[in-house]
Design a protein around this motif. Structure first.
Motif, PDB file in Angstrom:
ATOM      1  N   ALA A  23       2.207  -2.988   0.789  1.00  0.00           N
ATOM      2  CA  ALA A  23       1.517  -2.521   1.843  1.00  0.00           C
ATOM      3  C   ALA A  23       1.836  -0.761   1.679  1.00  0.00           C
ATOM      4  N   GLN A  24       3.124  -0.442   1.263  1.00  0.00           N
ATOM      5  CA  GLN A  24       3.418   0.856   0.924  1.00  0.00           C
ATOM      6  C   GLN A  24       2.696   1.421  -0.243  1.00  0.00           C
ATOM      7  N   ALA A  25       2.492   0.491  -1.493  1.00  0.00           N
ATOM      8  CA  ALA A  25       1.837   0.840  -2.502  1.00  0.00           C
ATOM      9  C   ALA A  25       0.289   0.920  -2.216  1.00  0.00           C
ATOM     10  N   ASP A  26      -0.270   0.181  -1.242  1.00  0.00           N
ATOM     11  CA  ASP A  26      -1.570   0.275  -0.921  1.00  0.00           C
ATOM     12  C   ASP A  26      -2.005   1.796  -0.317  1.00  0.00           C
ATOM     13  N   LEU A  27      -0.963   2.293   0.505  1.00  0.00           N
ATOM     14  CA  LEU A  27      -1.059   3.481   1.318  1.00  0.00           C
ATOM     15  C   LEU A  27      -0.769   4.821   0.422  1.00  0.00           C
ATOM     16  N   GLN A  28      -0.603   4.360  -1.072  1.00  0.00           N
ATOM     17  CA  GLN A  28      -0.328   5.652  -1.911  1.00  0.00           C
ATOM     18  C   GLN A  28      -1.617   6.289  -1.972  1.00  0.00           C
ATOM     19  N   PRO A  29      -1.540   7.604  -1.848  1.00  0.00           N
ATOM     20  CA  PRO A  29      -2.712   8.559  -1.870  1.00  0.00           C
ATOM     21  C   PRO A  29      -3.143   8.745  -3.420  1.00  0.00           C
ATOM     22  N   LEU A  30      -4.279   8.566  -3.776  1.00  0.00           N
ATOM     23  CA  LEU A  30      -4.554   8.723  -5.204  1.00  0.00           C
ATOM     24  C   LEU A  30      -5.354  10.103  -5.376  1.00  0.00           C
ATOM     25  N   ALA A  31      -5.984  10.607  -4.579  1.00  0.00           N
ATOM     26  CA  ALA A  31      -6.390  11.844  -4.681  1.00  0.00           C
ATOM     27  C   ALA A  31      -6.849  12.509  -3.141  1.00  0.00           C
ATOM     28  N   THR A  32      -6.976  13.793  -2.889  1.00  0.00           N
ATOM     29  CA  THR A  32      -7.118  14.264  -1.681  1.00  0.00           C
ATOM     30  C   THR A  32      -8.439  15.450  -1.761  1.00  0.00           C
ATOM     31  N   VAL A  33      -8.978  15.351  -0.912  1.00  0.00           N
ATOM     32  CA  VAL A  33     -10.270  16.099  -0.979  1.00  0.00           C
ATOM     33  C   VAL A  33     -10.031  17.233   0.326  1.00  0.00           C
ATOM     34  N   LYS A  34     -10.708  18.455   0.132  1.00  0.00           N
ATOM     35  CA  LYS A  34     -10.402  19.415   1.195  1.00  0.00           C
ATOM     36  C   LYS A  34     -11.430  20.589   1.060  1.00  0.00           C
ATOM     37  N   SER A  78      -7.416  12.128   2.365  1.00  0.00           N
ATOM     38  CA  SER A  78      -6.965  11.277   1.307  1.00  0.00           C
ATOM     39  C   SER A  78      -7.760  10.212   1.099  1.00  0.00           C
ATOM     40  N   ILE A  79      -7.732   9.796  -0.330  1.00  0.00           N
ATOM     41  CA  ILE A  79      -8.328   8.328  -0.866  1.00  0.00           C
ATOM     42  C   ILE A  79      -7.093   7.515  -1.383  1.00  0.00           C
ATOM     43  N   THR A  80      -6.895   6.673  -0.703  1.00  0.00           N
ATOM     44  CA  THR A  80      -5.452   5.857  -0.743  1.00  0.00           C
ATOM     45  C   THR A  80      -6.123   4.477  -1.623  1.00  0.00           C
ATOM     46  N   LEU A  81      -4.816   4.259  -2.385  1.00  0.00           N
ATOM     47  CA  LEU A  81      -5.285   2.763  -3.104  1.00  0.00           C
ATOM     48  C   LEU A  81      -5.892   1.607  -2.378  1.00  0.00           C
ATOM     49  N   LYS A  82      -5.601   1.673  -0.953  1.00  0.00           N
ATOM     50  CA  LYS A  82      -6.381   0.767  -0.062  1.00  0.00           C
ATOM     51  C   LYS A  82      -7.673   1.013   0.080  1.00  0.00           C
ATOM     52  N   ASN A  83      -8.065   2.187   0.179  1.00  0.00           N
ATOM     53  CA  ASN A  83      -9.533   2.842   0.273  1.00  0.00           C
ATOM     54  C   ASN A  83     -10.130   2.171  -0.886  1.00  0.00           C
ATOM     55  N   ASN A 115     -10.991  22.244  -3.918  1.00  0.00           N
ATOM     56  CA  ASN A 115     -11.817  21.265  -3.152  1.00  0.00           C
ATOM     57  C   ASN A 115     -11.140  20.070  -3.494  1.00  0.00           C
ATOM     58  N   TYR A 116     -10.499  19.683  -4.523  1.00  0.00           N
ATOM     59  CA  TYR A 116      -9.909  18.374  -4.549  1.00  0.00           C
ATOM     60  C   TYR A 116      -8.871  18.385  -5.533  1.00  0.00           C
ATOM     61  N   GLN A 117      -7.825  17.488  -5.469  1.00  0.00           N
ATOM     62  CA  GLN A 117      -6.731  17.256  -6.370  1.00  0.00           C
ATOM     63  C   GLN A 117      -6.483  15.677  -6.486  1.00  0.00           C
TER      64      GLN A 117
END
Length: 362
Positions: A20-31, A38-43, A345-347
């Motif tokens: 569950a923690q792995a799935d919640l890891q953010p892969l990228a952020t958009v601002k 955040s875009i997570t592994l779950k997303n 804009n993103y990272q």
């Protein structure tokens, strides 16, 4: 024994928590807007599951997963940029988009309750089960997906509105397309009927009396269809009058619930033929044949369908223009996404081997 079972249970819970923690890891952020997303592994996993349902594929390569991640990033970039530009949708507008979408699935305009009933009858599912089965999304998730796509599309159109407005098929392109595809523009024999319908509305005897009165008035010359069309606008008129166009082909026969021999028999009647009163499950009706058109290859000035105002020339122009605009938008999306992909804009939070490791094994 109880101690061993307890230890095993703790290990299972710990493993589940780690996943569950792995799935919640953010892969990228958009601002782009005021709030970072955040875009997570779950997303990403959820979107991959949705694409599997839509494409029929059972698995994606690491490269394909990275491409899907890129599309998620672009989606958030476009939506945030669209919101910043002032492109927003109310809940009511989202619901209208949703109803339009499910109506397209059915092929006719339906309400939410009608669609739910249809899904239950034909698939034995609730709406939630249906969208999970077809899209791997809940109804709310599907609505959000539609909303994001609409805002993204409107943003791209707004950014390139001047260029898009100048894209139109030329006269030469239209005529060339027609000449190359003339054989496909064949119109079969067409029969025009003017139909009078009285719904039964749980009172078949009153409906029968009404259709009999209308039938007698029409066949005796007391009332014309034009007069009936005016009368049906009155409150509680209790009947409808309209024109219907029938093609001489198997599709039309199936739509009318006729075998092909019966359809051919219908076409043998002359203009002016009036049917007997017909008893349908939900209504009574009668019709008159008001026009007949022989099969032909359509010319550019001919109407695409009888009873409409669109000529074949206009139809081809609209089709070719839509193709040009679609091709342009594909390029525009790539160009605008490249413009938006700036460090401000993103990272990317996971890259290279670290990202590939997260994308393995599922």
């Amino acid at each position: 024994m109880k101690r061993i079972l307890s230890i095993c249970l703790l290990l299972v819970l710990a493993t589940t928590a780690l996943f569950a923690q792995a799935d919640l890891q953010p892969l990228a952020t958009v601002k782009i807007a005021s709030k970072a997303e955040s875009i997570t592994l779950k997303n990403l996993k959820a979107r991959c599951e949705s694409y599997k349902k839509q494409t029929g594929l059972t698995t994606f390569t690491i490269q394909q997963k990275q491409e899907i991640l890129d599309s998620l990033i672009n989606e958030k970039l476009f939506v945030q940029a669209g919101n910043k530009m002032g492109i927003v949708l109310t809940d009511k507008q989202v619901d209208e988009l949703f109803l339009s979408s499910i109506s397209n699935i059915v092929g006719t305009t339906v309400t939410l309750s009608q669609f739910a009933q249809l899904v239950q009858q034909q698939a034995g599912m609730t709406l939630e089960e249906f969208f999970q089965d077809q899209m791997a999304m809940s109804v709310d998730e599907y609505k959000q997906y539609m909303k994001n796509n609409y805002i993204a599309q409107q943003y791209v159109v707004a950014k390139r509105s001047d260029e898009i407005s100048q894209l139109s098929a030329t006269d030469s392109e239209i005529r060339s397309y027609y000449e190359m595809n003339k054989a496909s523009f064949v119109q079969s024999d067409i029969l025009q009927l003017t139909l009078v319908v009285v719904p039964k509305n749980n009172n078949a005897s009153d409906a029968l009396a009404k259709i009999q009165s209308l039938y007698n008035d029409f066949t005796s010359g007391k009332k014309s269809f034009s007069q009936m069309k005016i009368e049906m606008q009155q409150p509680n008129a209790g009947f409808q009058v309209g024109d219907m166009y029938i093609s001489k082909n198997q599709d039309a026969a199936a739509e009318l619930g006729l075998d092909y021999a019966s359809l051919l028999q219908l076409f043998q009647n002359n203009i002016g033929f009036v049917s007997e009163i017909i008893n349908e499950d939900t209504n009574y009706q009668f019709y008159q044949i008001t026009d007949k058109t022989s099969a032909k290859i359509l010319g550019l000035s001919d109407l695409v369908q009888p009873g409409t105002t669109t000529t074949l020339y206009e139809y081809i122009r609209a089709s070719l223009t839509a193709q040009k605009q679609s091709a342009y938008l594909t390029t525009a999306i790539e160009e605008i996404s490249a413009e938006l992909r700036t460090p401000e804009n993103y990272q990317m939070l996971k890259t290279g081997s670290a990202l590939e490791k997260l994308l393995e094994g599922w």
